[in-house]
Design an enzyme around this catalytic site. Structure first.
Site, PDB file in Angstrom:
ATOM      1  N   ALA A 125     -12.216 -34.449   1.392  1.00 27.26           N
ATOM      2  CA  ALA A 125     -10.852 -34.332   0.863  1.00 27.26           C
ATOM      3  C   ALA A 125     -10.797 -33.412  -0.357  1.00 27.26           C
ATOM      4  O   ALA A 125      -9.797 -32.740  -0.584  1.00 27.26           O
ATOM      5  CB  ALA A 125     -10.322 -35.714   0.491  1.00 27.26           C
ATOM      6  N   ASP A 141       5.596  12.116  -3.767  1.00 31.91           N
ATOM      7  CA  ASP A 141       6.045  13.441  -3.382  1.00 31.91           C
ATOM      8  C   ASP A 141       7.566  13.488  -3.456  1.00 31.91           C
ATOM      9  O   ASP A 141       8.233  12.453  -3.399  1.00 31.91           O
ATOM     10  CB  ASP A 141       5.613  13.762  -1.948  1.00 31.91           C
ATOM     11  CG  ASP A 141       4.118  14.032  -1.841  1.00 31.91           C
ATOM     12  OD1 ASP A 141       3.563  14.602  -2.780  1.00 31.91           O
ATOM     13  OD2 ASP A 141       3.524  13.655  -0.811  1.00 31.91           O
TER      14      ASP A 141
END
Length: 949
Positions: free
Chosen positions: A308, A354
């Site tokens: 667990a 660009d």
């Protein structure tokens, strides 16, 4: 048009006859030894029309897809065994066997069943992650430019079939084995196949011997190799596993995705937790045994606690979240090629973009020409071919302005674009532009003037070219001009070539082209010497057009009285006659200005890097709000004069770089990274690859980008839009935030479970939870709710926060505080419920244990909702805004109620049904952790986040 195939005999060996060819073709060995007649006959195709769509579908059914077979995937049973091949799971299985030997068959069977359920859940999670990644790989598959149904089309490379005619350009990977049909200065890097480091020069005209070695097959292009220069055309002869590279496919099986840095950190976290929990489990077992508890039961509890405590599903949940997040990015037009890039995206501080096609629409329209001191405006927009030319707002007849006609003539000849006309459903002609938008805009402008491409190409067939590249900033084509005395002689007849004259047409950046010119074209179509005064007039005209945000190209030419046999820039690109300037507009994308502002609010600086002129770059930057008033613009020439230290200073105050080369891009990235910036860099060409690779996030253009750029990049934009980069950054932040959320949730729950058992045993109390209950809790809390947290849409105002530092640990200060608070509160309420139950029902330990089990399970499920945001309260993000969380919590709650209230499950899980009296005690307690979580957000805000906001 490129060179037509010319058949040459090589090494004195004759071309095989048809029957020999048929036998050999089946083996895929002699395509290089066939002439074009046999080639087209055997493949049943043509260079102009290619295959029809229906025929291509039939051939896919016959030959299969053009892809390599991958290594076989492990079976479901093998995956289950992998899940069970875990030290702690093996201990648990051994404990189950011990229980069975000692006669506790129900508990033994329950442990085995839950272990198997856990294993199945892990396999399902892994399979989902694999399927999501496979879908992404499919979307990232390369594309091929083909001729089908007589039209230029772009299709996925996997759909290529033998007989397809493929168009090749510099920067493209060869998608299948091809017999070349055309080659213009075509050079191909074949190192991936032959190991030869030097690019091989190809010649489509030759016919080779049958037994010529692979590396000497100059008329063939092989799958997986790279076009490094020039262009060409070829017909597919082999696909998939039948290609040369397919024959060695065993060495090229799909490479598994490497774990990302985040996954490695989480794996290390899981190991640390595992070691710590094993130590705690050992203490629990020893202390419990000393206090007189059943050793067998304490062993099961200790091992179950270890199960667990360790979030075994964490790695799978992370992979699924990354993969599903990447699929969400695809909806935003961003294709992530590497998982690790998702993490980096959220930390991006600079976007280097660009201009053309990314910040602008890349929908060029010629609007203005300048010839011999006179401006001409071009009316009509987009693909309208019915516009006209005006001078001083008056329509003109180009017959009176022959110099303008010459410029358009050169723009058509020096052009690789195409205008395809087809009929639509309403019987109206539909114009489809194929190729670079700049080149198609020139064709459209020429069409408005009545300049037809077919007629020009018949009169001036292209015989050679010097391709464009980003360093030279120009392209030159060489065309034959038939001597009037030769009449209709074929342009490919060697006997007539001695009588040709030739013309070279150069198109490119005005400043570059102007430097190559010695004359200029007058309006009467006659050349005159290019004086300094005329040069200045041309430069002034270029500046004026650039300041109007026009992209400007120059057209120049050179006539030769003899054939240009040696085609080199030094021989051809000199002594040119300047024709004129062509100005075209590329408007900014409508979403870009808002995206730039969004990025700025998110602490991300946007930088424009373009090869265009400074005036044009500045005009676009001002339009979209990119250029700060106190920042500057630098040109490539200024960059070249700076050393690295100077650039590192200038880069802090520069928003726009104009007239730069790909080499400058690398220097800009290096300078930004010197200041610890996380840089995203866009690129589309072969020469952009180094900058893309050096950037933290390389971004390639999906539409205009070369295969090299796409392969190098971390992310590909499917729409070439800057706004998609910002959207991807936002999604990257959301994904990382979601991963943090379920780590926070799982760790706080798991630590609380350890503390509950540990403190109870130390206090001399019986264990509040049994091994079965701990395993069941692990199943319902580590599964669906954690996955649902990975599906969160993101916190409000996530793009109003600064970028996350890359070195920030996933469990930072605010999370450590939250984990501590949750561990304390969950532990307190669970032990409180247990102790109250023990005191109220001393003769029924099953009731107190069920109360503790219900309190812990229910509070953890409610806690999942509060974990949906680290900063904002639940009411602000919406109680029901994540439907997957609602489904997860309801299904997990149903499983919880089932083990408490279904009679035959009660003895298995050591539970007993609770009545209203017990619920009145439990309800306030199970709400406390969620209330504490909401209050801790306020505390974290004041301690950690107030400075940021």
């Amino acid at each position: 048009m490129g060179q037509q195939p010319k058949l040459l005999k090589v090494a004195g060996k004759s071309t095989p006859n048809v029957s020999q060819a048929s036998d050999a073709v089946q083996t895929g060995e002699i395509w290089h030894a066939l002439d074009n007649t046999d080639l087209f006959r055997k493949l049943d195709t043509s260079v102009d029309k290619g295959l029809t769509t229906d025929e291509a579908e039939r051939r896919i059914q016959k030959h299969g897809y053009n892809e390599l077979k991958e290594a076989p995937q492990p079976s479901f049973f093998q995956l289950i065994l992998d899940q069970l091949n875990n030290f702690i799971v093996i201990i648990l299985i051994v404990s189950s066997i011990v229980s069975a030997i000692m006669g506790d068959y129900i508990e033994s069977a329950a442990i085995i069943m839950i272990v198997i359920l856990n294993a199945v859940l892990g396999v399902v999670q892994e399979k989902r992650a694999e399927e999501a990644l496979a879908a992404l790989r499919k979307l990232a598959a390369p594309e091929a430019h083909v001729i089908r149904d007589g039209f230029h089309k772009i299709i996925p490379s996997r759909e290529l079939v033998p007989g397809d005619v493929v168009i090749l350009e510099s920067g493209n990977y060869i998608p299948a084995d091809l017999r070349l049909l055309e080659s213009v200065n075509l050079r191909i890097e074949e190192a991936a196949l032959t190991g030869e480091s030097i690019a091989v020069e190809k010649d489509a005209r030759v016919v080779l011997q049958q037994d010529i070695p692979l590396g000497d097959r100059r008329n063939t292009a092989f799958s997986g190799t790279l076009v490094s220069y020039g262009r060409g055309k070829g017909v597919v002869v082999s696909t998939g596993m039948h290609t040369q590279i397919g024959m060695i496919a065993a060495m090229l099986q799909a490479v598994h995705e490497e774990p990302t840095p985040l996954q490695r950190r989480l794996d290390q976290l899981g190991k640390t937790l595992g070691i710590a929990s094993l130590a705690v489990c050992g203490i629990v077992f020893v202390v419990g045994w000393i206090y007189g508890n059943d050793p067998k039961q304490m062993l099961l509890i200790a091992v179950s606690l270890a199960i667990a405590a360790v979030p075994e599903g964490l790695a799978a949940v992370v992979t699924i979240t990354l993969a599903l997040g990447m699929r969400e990015m695809i909806k935003r037009h961003a294709l992530i090629r590497r998982l690790a890039s998702v993490e980096t995206l959220g930390s991006t501080t600079v976007i280097c973009s660009d201009k053309t096609g990314t910040l602008t629409q890349n929908q060029m329209t010629v609007t203005q020409l300048w010839v011999d001191g006179k401006y001409f405006d071009v009316t009509g927009h987009g693909t309208e071919l019915n516009g006209q030319f005006t001078s001083e707002k008056q329509p003109i007849d180009l017959k009176d302005y022959r110099g303008v006609g010459t410029v358009l003539w050169g723009a058509v000849l020096n052009n690789d674009g195409e205008i395809e006309v087809s009929e639509s459903s309403d019987d109206q002609p539909r114009i489809h532009l194929v190729g670079d938008p700049t080149e198609t805009a020139l064709l459209v402008a020429a069409g408005k003037a009545g300049t037809g491409r077919k007629e020009l190409e018949l009169a001036y067939p292209r015989i050679n070219e010097i391709p464009f590249d980003s360093v030279r900033k120009r392209m030159t084509t060489i065309h034959a001009v038939l001597n009037p005395h030769t009449g209709d002689a074929s342009p490919f007849n060697d006997d007539s070539r001695r009588e040709w004259r030739a013309v070279a047409v150069t198109k490119g950046a005005p400043d570059v082209v102007l430097d190559l010119c010695t004359h200029y074209q007058q309006m009467n179509d006659q050349p005159a010497p290019l004086t300094n005064e005329v040069r200045q007039r041309i430069s002034d005209a270029n500046d004026a057009m650039s300041k109007s945000a026009l992209r400007v190209l120059a057209i120049a030419f050179r006539r030769e009285q003899q054939n240009l046999d040696e085609v080199t820039p030094e021989k051809v690109e000199k002594g040119l006659t300047f024709g004129g300037l062509v100005g075209m507009i590329d408007p900014a994308r409508p979403q870009v200005a808002a995206a730039v502002e969004t990025a700025r609010k998110a602490g991300i600086k946007t930088i424009m890097i373009t090869g265009d002129y400074a005036n044009t770059a500045r005009a676009v930057a001002d339009e979209i709000g990119l250029l700060h008033t106190d920042h500057k613009l630098l040109t490539g020439a200024q960059l070249s004069q700076m050393d690295d230290e100077q650039l590192q200073q200038e880069v802090l105050y520069t928003d726009v770089y104009a007239r730069v080369s790909p080499e400058h891009k690398v220097r800009i990235v290096e300078a930004l990274k010197h200041h610890r910036e996380i840089v995203s860099m866009t690129g589309d060409g072969v020469n952009d690859a180094p900058a893309l690779k050096r950037a933290d996030i390389g971004v390639a253009m999906g539409i205009t980008g070369t295969d090299v750029a796409k392969e190098t990049a971390d992310m590909v934009l499917t729409d070439d839009n800057y706004a998609s980069i910002v959207a991807a950054v936002e999604q990257g932040r959301i994904i990382y935030s979601n991963i943090r959320k379920f780590v926070y949730y799982l760790i706080s729950c798991n630590l609380a479970e350890i503390a509950i058992i540990f403190l109870a045993i130390l206090a001399g109390l019986p264990s509040p939870l049994t091994a079965i209950q701990l395993l069941w809790l692990n199943l319902i809390t580590d599964g669906a709710p954690a996955l649902a947290l990975g599906a969160e849409k993101g916190d409000p105002y996530i793009m109003d926060q600064p970028p996350r530092p890359t070195d920030e640990p996933i469990i930072n200060k605010s999370m450590r505080l939250g984990v501590a608070i949750q561990t304390v509160v969950i532990t307190a309420v669970t032990l409180g419920a247990f102790i109250i139950g023990l005191n109220a029902y001393p003769d029924s330990p099953a009731i107190s244990r069920t109360m503790a089990f219900l309190t812990l399970s229910f509070s953890e499920l409610l806690r999942a909702s509060t974990a949906r945001s680290e900063r904002h309260p639940l009411y602000k993000i919406g109680f029901f805004s994540n439907r997957w969380m609602i489904y997860a919590e309801l299904s997990s709650l149903a499983l919880l109620m089932a083990v408490i209230y279904i009679p035959f499950l009660q003895p298995v899980f050591n539970t007993t049904p609770l009545g209203w009296e017990q619920w009145k005690i439990v309800l306030p307690l199970l709400l406390a952790p969620s209330i504490a979580a909401e209050l801790s957000k306020l505390l974290s805000h004041h301690l950690f986040y107030r400075k940021e906001s």
